[in-house]
Design an enzyme around this catalytic site. Sequence first.
Site, PDB file in Angstrom:
ATOM      1  N   LYS A  24     -40.654  35.547  42.759  1.00 46.01           N
ATOM      2  CA  LYS A  24     -41.487  36.725  42.159  1.00 46.01           C
ATOM      3  C   LYS A  24     -42.559  37.117  43.214  1.00 46.01           C
ATOM      4  O   LYS A  24     -43.197  38.088  43.504  1.00 46.01           O
ATOM      5  CB  LYS A  24     -41.992  36.188  40.852  1.00 46.01           C
ATOM      6  CG  LYS A  24     -42.252  37.691  40.324  1.00 46.01           C
ATOM      7  CD  LYS A  24     -42.286  36.948  38.857  1.00 46.01           C
ATOM      8  CE  LYS A  24     -40.694  36.693  38.166  1.00 46.01           C
ATOM      9  NZ  LYS A  24     -41.363  36.248  36.790  1.00 46.01           N
ATOM     10  N   ARG A  94     -47.435  34.215  34.906  1.00 43.48           N
ATOM     11  CA  ARG A  94     -45.998  34.509  34.463  1.00 43.48           C
ATOM     12  C   ARG A  94     -45.146  33.089  35.717  1.00 43.48           C
ATOM     13  O   ARG A  94     -45.925  33.210  37.135  1.00 43.48           O
ATOM     14  CB  ARG A  94     -44.888  35.985  35.340  1.00 43.48           C
ATOM     15  CG  ARG A  94     -45.241  36.549  33.800  1.00 43.48           C
ATOM     16  CD  ARG A  94     -44.293  38.008  34.790  1.00 43.48           C
ATOM     17  NE  ARG A  94     -44.122  39.028  33.532  1.00 43.48           N
ATOM     18  CZ  ARG A  94     -45.252  39.949  33.649  1.00 43.48           C
ATOM     19  NH1 ARG A  94     -46.608  40.078  34.255  1.00 43.48           N
ATOM     20  NH2 ARG A  94     -45.210  41.516  32.314  1.00 43.48           N
ATOM     21  N   GLY A 103     -35.146  34.139  33.028  1.00 42.94           N
ATOM     22  CA  GLY A 103     -35.984  33.448  31.320  1.00 42.94           C
ATOM     23  C   GLY A 103     -36.096  31.922  30.711  1.00 42.94           C
ATOM     24  O   GLY A 103     -36.229  31.457  29.742  1.00 42.94           O
ATOM     25  N   MET A 105     -38.334  30.555  32.122  1.00 44.42           N
ATOM     26  CA  MET A 105     -39.641  29.025  31.875  1.00 44.42           C
ATOM     27  C   MET A 105     -40.558  30.285  31.422  1.00 44.42           C
ATOM     28  O   MET A 105     -39.820  31.430  30.525  1.00 44.42           O
ATOM     29  CB  MET A 105     -40.279  28.929  33.232  1.00 44.42           C
ATOM     30  CG  MET A 105     -39.574  28.191  34.451  1.00 44.42           C
ATOM     31  SD  MET A 105     -39.932  27.514  35.188  1.00 44.42           S
ATOM     32  CE  MET A 105     -39.402  29.503  36.669  1.00 44.42           C
ATOM     33  N   ARG A 338     -36.019  41.393  41.570  1.00 41.14           N
ATOM     34  CA  ARG A 338     -35.365  41.022  42.433  1.00 41.14           C
ATOM     35  C   ARG A 338     -34.051  41.431  42.660  1.00 41.14           C
ATOM     36  O   ARG A 338     -34.053  41.996  42.056  1.00 41.14           O
ATOM     37  CB  ARG A 338     -35.639  39.091  41.385  1.00 41.14           C
ATOM     38  CG  ARG A 338     -35.030  39.933  40.182  1.00 41.14           C
ATOM     39  CD  ARG A 338     -35.420  39.075  39.734  1.00 41.14           C
ATOM     40  NE  ARG A 338     -34.907  38.905  37.515  1.00 41.14           N
ATOM     41  CZ  ARG A 338     -35.280  38.452  36.588  1.00 41.14           C
ATOM     42  NH1 ARG A 338     -36.362  37.404  37.219  1.00 41.14           N
ATOM     43  NH2 ARG A 338     -34.831  38.748  35.532  1.00 41.14           N
ATOM     44  N   HIS A 454      -3.864  15.282  36.608  1.00 42.57           N
ATOM     45  CA  HIS A 454      -2.457  15.747  36.773  1.00 42.57           C
ATOM     46  C   HIS A 454      -2.938  17.356  36.270  1.00 42.57           C
ATOM     47  O   HIS A 454      -2.298  18.728  37.073  1.00 42.57           O
ATOM     48  CB  HIS A 454      -1.715  15.298  36.319  1.00 42.57           C
ATOM     49  CG  HIS A 454      -0.163  15.924  36.404  1.00 42.57           C
ATOM     50  ND1 HIS A 454       0.336  17.075  35.527  1.00 42.57           N
ATOM     51  CD2 HIS A 454       0.388  15.983  37.697  1.00 42.57           C
ATOM     52  CE1 HIS A 454       1.879  17.145  36.004  1.00 42.57           C
ATOM     53  NE2 HIS A 454       2.131  17.200  37.042  1.00 42.57           N
ATOM     54  N   SER A 770      -1.927  16.435  58.250  1.00 45.73           N
ATOM     55  CA  SER A 770      -2.944  16.920  57.124  1.00 45.73           C
ATOM     56  C   SER A 770      -2.820  16.005  56.105  1.00 45.73           C
ATOM     57  O   SER A 770      -2.364  14.956  55.847  1.00 45.73           O
ATOM     58  CB  SER A 770      -1.547  17.785  56.522  1.00 45.73           C
ATOM     59  OG  SER A 770      -2.357  18.554  55.313  1.00 45.73           O
ATOM     60  N   THR A 773      -6.418  15.390  50.707  1.00 47.95           N
ATOM     61  CA  THR A 773      -7.698  14.001  50.734  1.00 47.95           C
ATOM     62  C   THR A 773      -8.049  14.100  49.671  1.00 47.95           C
ATOM     63  O   THR A 773      -8.800  13.469  48.896  1.00 47.95           O
ATOM     64  CB  THR A 773      -8.862  15.257  50.608  1.00 47.95           C
ATOM     65  OG1 THR A 773      -8.530  16.649  50.646  1.00 47.95           O
ATOM     66  CG2 THR A 773      -9.727  16.091  52.194  1.00 47.95           C
ATOM     67  N   ASN A 774      -7.192  14.034  48.088  1.00 44.13           N
ATOM     68  CA  ASN A 774      -6.938  13.861  46.686  1.00 44.13           C
ATOM     69  C   ASN A 774      -7.537  12.222  46.852  1.00 44.13           C
ATOM     70  O   ASN A 774      -7.217  11.448  46.700  1.00 44.13           O
ATOM     71  CB  ASN A 774      -5.977  14.175  45.924  1.00 44.13           C
ATOM     72  CG  ASN A 774      -6.152  15.986  46.145  1.00 44.13           C
ATOM     73  OD1 ASN A 774      -7.438  15.968  46.210  1.00 44.13           O
ATOM     74  ND2 ASN A 774      -5.071  16.487  45.609  1.00 44.13           N
ATOM     75  N   ASP A 775      -5.760  11.914  47.996  1.00 50.99           N
ATOM     76  CA  ASP A 775      -5.478  10.425  48.013  1.00 50.99           C
ATOM     77  C   ASP A 775      -6.320   9.454  49.097  1.00 50.99           C
ATOM     78  O   ASP A 775      -6.988   8.258  49.228  1.00 50.99           O
ATOM     79  CB  ASP A 775      -4.085  10.071  48.161  1.00 50.99           C
ATOM     80  CG  ASP A 775      -3.452  10.599  47.092  1.00 50.99           C
ATOM     81  OD1 ASP A 775      -3.203  10.279  45.548  1.00 50.99           O
ATOM     82  OD2 ASP A 775      -2.035  10.520  46.806  1.00 50.99           O
ATOM     83  N   CYS A 838      -4.547  19.147  52.871  1.00 57.14           N
ATOM     84  CA  CYS A 838      -3.901  20.261  51.993  1.00 57.14           C
ATOM     85  C   CYS A 838      -4.217  20.234  50.812  1.00 57.14           C
ATOM     86  O   CYS A 838      -3.724  19.645  49.839  1.00 57.14           O
ATOM     87  CB  CYS A 838      -2.983  19.809  52.180  1.00 57.14           C
ATOM     88  SG  CYS A 838      -1.590  17.766  52.021  1.00 57.14           S
ATOM     89  N   TYR A 858      -6.684  24.535  60.712  1.00 61.85           N
ATOM     90  CA  TYR A 858      -6.224  24.872  58.669  1.00 61.85           C
ATOM     91  C   TYR A 858      -6.831  24.461  57.545  1.00 61.85           C
ATOM     92  O   TYR A 858      -7.108  23.133  57.645  1.00 61.85           O
ATOM     93  CB  TYR A 858      -4.621  25.841  58.366  1.00 61.85           C
ATOM     94  CG  TYR A 858      -3.821  24.098  58.749  1.00 61.85           C
ATOM     95  CD1 TYR A 858      -3.174  23.787  57.237  1.00 61.85           C
ATOM     96  CD2 TYR A 858      -3.116  23.813  59.445  1.00 61.85           C
ATOM     97  CE1 TYR A 858      -2.804  22.983  56.781  1.00 61.85           C
ATOM     98  CE2 TYR A 858      -2.343  22.380  59.457  1.00 61.85           C
ATOM     99  CZ  TYR A 858      -2.427  22.084  57.534  1.00 61.85           C
ATOM    100  OH  TYR A 858      -1.175  21.342  57.671  1.00 61.85           O
TER     101      TYR A 858
END
Length: 887
Positions: A24, A94, A103, A105, A338, A454, A770, A773-775, A838, A858
């Site tokens: 601001k 302000r 809104g 602060m 802004r 899941h 590939s 990345t989850n496991d 993947c 990819y």
Amino acid sequence: MDVEKLVYLFTEGNAQMKQLLGGKGANLAEMTGIGLPVPPGFIISTKACNRYYEIGDDLMKEVRSEVEEALTKVEKVQGKKFGDVKNPLLLSVRSGAAVSMPGMMDTILNLGLNDQTVKGLAEVSGDERFAMDCYRRFIQMFADVVMKVGHAFFERALERKKEEKGAGDDTQLNADDLRELVDDYKEIVKAKSSAEFPQEPMEQLMQAIRAVFDSWNNQRAIVYRKIHKIPDELGTAINVQVMVFGNLGDDCATGVTFSRDPSTGEAKLYGEFLVNAQGEDVVAGIRTPLPISRLKEIMPELYNQFNDISKRLEEHYRDIQDIEFTIEKGRLFILQTRSGKRTAKAAVKVAVDFVKEGIFQQEEAIMRVEPEQIDQLLHRQIDPKVQLKPIAKGLPASPGAASGKVVFDADEAEKMNQQEEKVILVRPETTPDDIHGIVAAQGVLTSRGGMTSHAAVVARGMGKPCVSGCESVSIDLEKEVFMVDGVTYSKGDIISIDGATGRVFAGEVPLIDIQLSGEFRELLGWTDEIKALGVRANADNPTDAAKAREFGAEGIGLCRTEHMFMAQDRLPIVQEMILSESEVERQRALDKLLPFQQEDFYGIFKVMEGLPVTIRLLDPPLHEFLPDTEELVEQLVKLKLTQGSTQEINAKQRLLKKVRSLSEYNPMLGHRGCRLGIVYPEIYEMQVRAIFQAAVQLFKEGEEVLPEIMIPLVGHAEELRLMRELTEEVAQQVLSEQGVTMNYSVGTMIELPRACLVADQIAGHADFFSFGTNDLTQTTLGYSRDDAEGKFLHEYLAKKVIDENPFITIDREGVGSMIKIAVEKGRGNKPGIKMGICGEHGGDPDSIIFCHEINLDYISCSPFRVPIARLAAAQAKLGKKSGGYGD
């Protein structure tokens, strides 16, 4: 030693000083610099705020000295004195952080009024009513913000006064009424704070400054920063500005206006104003504001001036602007500008229109749209105009909104869907057995599980809304009811869920359908010209594959064959295969499955004609396809108690024995993935045969097929060598039988730390890697995903043990380091090896930036994340960094 400057005049700053002066303040300085009509003032810097939090009130003496010096210069410009009883200078105070926090602060207006200066204001303005109105407003705001006397006390006093005087709104109260109200307000302050309302103007100012600094750490500001990932250490600046008045008469006004419609992006002024009012009246709802278009009728010259300034600000800042203005006695003042908050639809339209209008280039347009905004455009949403009260709140696991009848059983969900009834599947948690129910349902609600459970993963892949981990929902599957706060909801009751916010509602809610604009498609077209990463999709059926292709996927990066096995017409055959006592029996069952699998692959290959399709061979442990142990025990007990037939009892006992023999203490690390293929090679042989028979069938129809076979859970190079040998042998048999030659590739899913560490050895047998990345996250961190998200991750995030949920955004230091090692080792042995990811991280913008930085080829994500991934990949190429925060 030089003393660090803490206070800056508007004439001393510019837009580039945002971190120091706040957004601001920097904008006020910038507008002052380009000659716009901005009331003068000064800014107390964010450094002062941070030092205040370091040393407390010891700083205030230094701040006061610089404030007094700056105030003297402002007084000189205005020709008025702060605290002068004859012609008082009044101030607004302000907050203004470097990042916009609307809104969150505190603000104080009309500062400097007291029992004496209010008389001077009445004299110079010639309007005693105006002066008393300013004073009562100031007392209320100051008491609320500084003295912590709730504004509700003052609102009640105002309502009583209006009733007493027969006034419809506060504008109908006269000067005497307001003078009485001021006395009432001061009595409220004394009663509620045990202190008199302060009369000394400089003391008022210093108390206000301290209160605004304190508001940086009020609860709503802390929550807002957490949601928007804004660092706590930024601090807030404070803007002290000369007051201008929109409530001096009918040639005065105040308003808030956007330079374009923030809902649609349409290029026209959008906002509201009030004649003879102060700024807070516009947002307080006490009076009904007028649309900004009416200003053209009431004050045409000022409307044209404001319209010109709006366009000038938009071109200067190269963005849609949210502008606060006041008109005092026919003179226009700009109080703030802004970047305007906008809907996803408006963000896309404004970005594309700005390119067409020559304001900026395509690259900047791409950077102006947040990837997560795109997500809003791809799913049905609850109508934002409707005010709704949720009955419960869980985790926002998959975006979109839906309404439907409550069902607790996947089979029943499927049955009701076939009867064209809309349902919401409600479960404690879902398993692969529930897949058909998720397909049939409008959305999913679970009481357990996290953002990557899941239910969440499957729902995201299908583009269905999901609220997971909704712990306040207590589910009784036997009675087919769930309870929230003592209220019972039964099967057949209608509920609604909002997967973008995690909210659950009783009854049906109004929804807005997906509308993909021409600007949306145009913007995504530009991303494809820029991005380096390919974007594929995770899809297990032709419908998902078609949706992925429609959204611009360049292939399938993960097709999970186990989801095909869960279909109700295949599951009995799969169970027959698992329960086989000999290889001959198993092969007989596999022969029955082969046509189903061939049909599955044919459908996906056909939809993705000419694009690569990566098919992961069977991954989960076999017991996941069998009935639950507890259910079997219950059925067996019931058979025995009801004198069931010996044949039935014996069959159920054999099944229970087999299920128990296959159950594992830790199935995630047990007999699954390539370990299944090595012990039961006939399973993988059937799948590979189905893949190539489907590919040949399409090839003979004149279509291009690019199959990629992925071996899961490889940790040793020898595992992949054996499975590659099996794959090539079966592929060659099929191709030879059909007299066809075809290019295909064989690779592996890297999801174990050991695989990363010996990636050079594994690369010797792989055409591609590939990263699952989850496991890989679970095995690297030693976290069980569902347990971690349900039990302790929220505490780790709250206590800043970790910065991000590692199942949503890649843990760069741990999992990321593993991936880097695998990339370097793999390419070190085989420079041309293709690499991608993947896991669910493939659709996360911050994780996509990481993938770009380490030069993966990819990413692959759920179909409905493909447009998001395309945009994020282009932004990564253009240099966007992860973990950032914006306006």
